[in-house]
Scaffold this motif. Structure first.
Motif, mmCIF file in Angstrom:
data_model
loop_
_atom_site.group_PDB
_atom_site.id
_atom_site.type_symbol
_atom_site.label_atom_id
_atom_site.label_comp_id
_atom_site.label_asym_id
_atom_site.label_seq_id
_atom_site.Cartn_x
_atom_site.Cartn_y
_atom_site.Cartn_z
ATOM 1 N N TYR A 31 0.815 -1.205 0.000
ATOM 2 C CA TYR A 31 0.000 0.000 0.000
ATOM 3 C C TYR A 31 0.853 1.261 0.000
ATOM 4 O O TYR A 31 0.339 2.353 -0.104
ATOM 5 C CB TYR A 31 -0.915 0.020 1.228
ATOM 6 N N PHE A 43 0.014 5.129 2.340
ATOM 7 C CA PHE A 43 -1.339 4.705 2.675
ATOM 8 C C PHE A 43 -1.942 5.654 3.702
ATOM 9 O O PHE A 43 -1.381 5.888 4.761
ATOM 10 C CB PHE A 43 -1.323 3.276 3.229
ATOM 11 N N SER A 44 -3.079 6.213 3.371
ATOM 12 C CA SER A 44 -3.800 7.094 4.281
ATOM 13 C C SER A 44 -5.236 7.207 3.778
ATOM 14 O O SER A 44 -5.589 6.656 2.736
ATOM 15 C CB SER A 44 -3.153 8.484 4.319
ATOM 16 N N HIS A 45 -6.031 7.962 4.510
ATOM 17 C CA HIS A 45 -7.411 8.178 4.075
ATOM 18 C C HIS A 45 -7.464 8.873 2.712
ATOM 19 O O HIS A 45 -8.427 8.739 1.979
ATOM 20 C CB HIS A 45 -8.174 8.997 5.122
ATOM 21 N N LYS A 46 -6.423 9.590 2.354
ATOM 22 C CA LYS A 46 -6.390 10.282 1.067
ATOM 23 C C LYS A 46 -6.183 9.332 -0.099
ATOM 24 O O LYS A 46 -6.592 9.616 -1.221
ATOM 25 C CB LYS A 46 -5.281 11.340 1.066
ATOM 26 N N THR A 47 -5.532 8.199 0.145
ATOM 27 C CA THR A 47 -5.269 7.259 -0.947
ATOM 28 C C THR A 47 -6.337 6.175 -1.064
ATOM 29 O O THR A 47 -6.354 5.440 -2.029
ATOM 30 C CB THR A 47 -3.901 6.580 -0.763
ATOM 31 N N LEU A 48 -7.221 6.084 -0.102
ATOM 32 C CA LEU A 48 -8.250 5.053 -0.120
ATOM 33 C C LEU A 48 -9.079 5.061 -1.407
ATOM 34 O O LEU A 48 -9.304 4.004 -2.002
ATOM 35 C CB LEU A 48 -9.147 5.178 1.110
ATOM 36 N N PRO A 49 -9.537 6.215 -1.908
ATOM 37 C CA PRO A 49 -10.281 6.199 -3.175
ATOM 38 C C PRO A 49 -9.458 5.639 -4.343
ATOM 39 O O PRO A 49 -9.987 4.910 -5.178
ATOM 40 C CB PRO A 49 -10.633 7.673 -3.409
#
Length: 132
Positions: A27, A87-93
């Motif tokens: 990730y 990996f973070s909430h920004k890369t989830l999409p």
């Protein structure tokens, strides 16, 4: 060390844990030029399916077993890459997008691989897990 019989395939799935224990390999940073399949190796690393590295590994093995051309196999493998990606909430999409893009590529170019995934016990959305 365990003795290994000649002809056995050994897969090191530790993903560099000893040298980078804080990294979530699969990730995190993957170079833009990274290829999973090459003439002399298979690099397990970037996840092809969001939060399911086991399915990613199974799909990689399936492609290796059923396809000859490395360029074709690589063309079916989409994953987030880039020097600054973490990996973070920004890369989830983006991770979700590439998981979907992998399934779309399989459906268009290698329908048997799509059926492999849909019937896999590793695929949490498989119909068999939901009464289908």
């Amino acid at each position: 060390r365990l003795p290994i019989a000649p002809g056995c395939l050994v897969v090191d799935a530790t993903a560099g844990y000893e040298t980078a224990p804080d990294e979530l390999f699969g990730y995190n940073v993957v170079d833009d030029a990274f290829k999973i399949f090459s003439a002399d190796s298979i690099k397990l690393g970037p996840s092809l399916n969001l939060f399911n590295v086991c399915l990613s590994a199974a799909l990689t093995a399936y492609l290796e077993a059923t396809c000859v051309d490395d360029a074709f196999k690589n063309s079916l493998c989409y994953f987030v890459s880039g020097e600054n990606l973490r990996f973070s909430h920004k890369t989830l999409p983006a991770l979700l997008y590439y998981s979907t893009k992998n399934m779309d590529a399989l459906e268009k170019c290698h329908p048997a691989a799509t059926m492999f995934v849909l019937k896999s016990r590793l695929f949490d959305a498989a119909p068999m897990h939901h009464g289908g």
